[in-house]
Design an enzyme around this catalytic site. Sequence first.
Site, PDB file in Angstrom:
ATOM      1  N   THR A  79      -2.796 -18.975   3.274  1.00  0.00           N
ATOM      2  CA  THR A  79      -3.057 -18.760   1.852  1.00  0.00           C
ATOM      3  C   THR A  79      -2.671 -17.343   1.455  1.00  0.00           C
ATOM      4  O   THR A  79      -3.040 -16.378   2.133  1.00  0.00           O
ATOM      5  CB  THR A  79      -4.556 -18.997   1.572  1.00  0.00           C
ATOM      6  OG1 THR A  79      -4.865 -20.349   1.933  1.00  0.00           O
ATOM      7  CG2 THR A  79      -4.890 -18.780   0.092  1.00  0.00           C
ATOM      8  N   HIS A  81       0.817  -1.227   0.000  1.00  0.00           N
ATOM      9  CA  HIS A  81       0.000   0.000   0.000  1.00  0.00           C
ATOM     10  C   HIS A  81       0.844   1.267   0.000  1.00  0.00           C
ATOM     11  O   HIS A  81       0.329   2.353  -0.251  1.00  0.00           O
ATOM     12  CB  HIS A  81      -1.020  -0.010   1.151  1.00  0.00           C
ATOM     13  CG  HIS A  81      -0.458   0.221   2.509  1.00  0.00           C
ATOM     14  ND1 HIS A  81      -0.659   1.375   3.204  1.00  0.00           N
ATOM     15  CD2 HIS A  81       0.299  -0.565   3.316  1.00  0.00           C
ATOM     16  CE1 HIS A  81      -0.061   1.300   4.393  1.00  0.00           C
ATOM     17  NE2 HIS A  81       0.530   0.126   4.475  1.00  0.00           N
ATOM     18  N   CYS A 110      -0.255   7.227  15.778  1.00  0.00           N
ATOM     19  CA  CYS A 110      -0.426   5.893  16.346  1.00  0.00           C
ATOM     20  C   CYS A 110      -1.891   5.505  16.216  1.00  0.00           C
ATOM     21  O   CYS A 110      -2.728   6.308  15.806  1.00  0.00           O
ATOM     22  CB  CYS A 110       0.059   5.838  17.786  1.00  0.00           C
ATOM     23  SG  CYS A 110      -0.836   6.916  18.866  1.00  0.00           S
TER      24      CYS A 110
HETATM   25  N1  PLP Z   1       8.172   0.635   8.052  1.00  0.00           N
HETATM   26  C1  PLP Z   1       8.035   1.934   7.766  1.00  0.00           C
HETATM   27  C2  PLP Z   1       9.249   2.782   7.586  1.00  0.00           C
HETATM   28  C3  PLP Z   1       6.749   2.491   7.639  1.00  0.00           C
HETATM   29  O1  PLP Z   1       6.622   3.793   7.356  1.00  0.00           O
HETATM   30  C4  PLP Z   1       5.618   1.648   7.827  1.00  0.00           C
HETATM   31  C5  PLP Z   1       4.246   2.204   7.743  1.00  0.00           C
HETATM   32  O2  PLP Z   1       4.038   3.389   7.911  1.00  0.00           O
HETATM   33  C6  PLP Z   1       5.821   0.294   8.101  1.00  0.00           C
HETATM   34  C7  PLP Z   1       7.106  -0.175   8.207  1.00  0.00           C
HETATM   35  C8  PLP Z   1       4.661  -0.638   8.290  1.00  0.00           C
HETATM   36  O3  PLP Z   1       4.129  -1.016   7.040  1.00  0.00           O
HETATM   37  P1  PLP Z   1       2.636  -1.588   6.891  1.00  0.00           P
HETATM   38  O4  PLP Z   1       1.713  -0.444   7.052  1.00  0.00           O
HETATM   39  O5  PLP Z   1       2.608  -2.165   5.507  1.00  0.00           O
HETATM   40  O6  PLP Z   1       2.466  -2.655   7.923  1.00  0.00           O
END
Ligand code: PLP
Length: 360
Positions: free
Chosen positions: A223, A187, A304
């Site tokens: 899956t 995403h 958060c």
């Molecule tokens: N790592 C970083 C640097 C991020 O900015 C984020 C999400 O903001 C994540 C990991 C977590 O990714 P996800 O939202 O696909 O779990």
Amino acid sequence: MNPALYLDANATEPLRPAARAAALAAMDLGGNPSSVHAAGRAARRLLEEAREALAARFGARPQDVVFTSGGTEANALALRGLAAGRRLLVGATEHPAVRAAAPDAGLLPVLADGTLDLAALAAALAAGPPALVALMAANNETGVLHPLEAAAALCRQHGALLHVDAVQAAGRVRVTLLGDSLAVSGHKLGGPPGAGALLLRPGLDLAPLIAGGGQERGRRGGTEALPAIAGMAAALAEATPAAAARLAVLRDAIEAGAAGARVAGAGAPRLPNTTCLVLPGVAAETQVIALDLAGMRVSAGAACSSGKVGRSPVLDAMGLGEAAGCGIRVSLPWNAPEDTAERFLAAWAAMRDRLSRRAA
Ligand code: PLP
């Protein structure tokens, strides 16, 4: 009034039409990639095409791509699955997804511009048994890029493994598997939520987080979410550093026009789409709400899950002191209109004048 501007791409990129089409086609296809019949084999073909696309883009072998539910899981899988017998070291500005997966890790400090302190990394590596080091390619709040090639060389020299969280960097700047593992998220590329991947160096042993039916070569049970994975691969094809470079022009115009703001990490190499504007004396949350009312969808550091905003640990680690609670993140999406800077700056300057007067 102009329609709202979505400037929170680092939270999630708008869905790309090609990704939507690929996800819908995969949904219509049906079939479980693990089934042996023709419907399963068709689903399997699509899954393997997506795997090959990710492998080719980031410099891994297809068999070393493990699909996950997103970036959080890919990071957790690396940190838990590669940690056997190693001590953990993580950057002080890492995303909560990494910090939470390694709560007892030693923290590697950053310099005032947000980049990793390489001398501190060298000292930490020399000070104990072999480590697993986790570093982000690009910071989600400031866009600052760590000196990963130098960090990878130090890790190799000291027999340490290096995991790179490339969730924000992938698709925006050049990213390759230069350490031992790499996390990406669909995403953040303009794909649907629900898919990510961990790419591994050949021959690396990875303990699964989730046991199950042997999917992903026994490294991640469950899956595979084929629609989200096919959407991620389609998004990746369009999410190129060359296409993202256009955003740097808009970002630079915003920074040049935001008189009175300090740009966190200004001197460091950064993502083309991200700026963190610090307005000392005005709480980030207040700025975000005022801008939202003016139609500007920005965020304050890492929101958060409760939606509450506090002092940013990232800006704290960069030594901003009290001002660490006064930074907003403007992250331009792949489809940002060309008049983004003018429209944002008009709303931002009105917000600055009103709130700064009140704070004075
Ligand atoms: N790592 C970083 C640097 C991020 O900015 C984020 C999400 O903001 C994540 C990991 C977590 O990714 P996800 O939202 O696909 O779990």
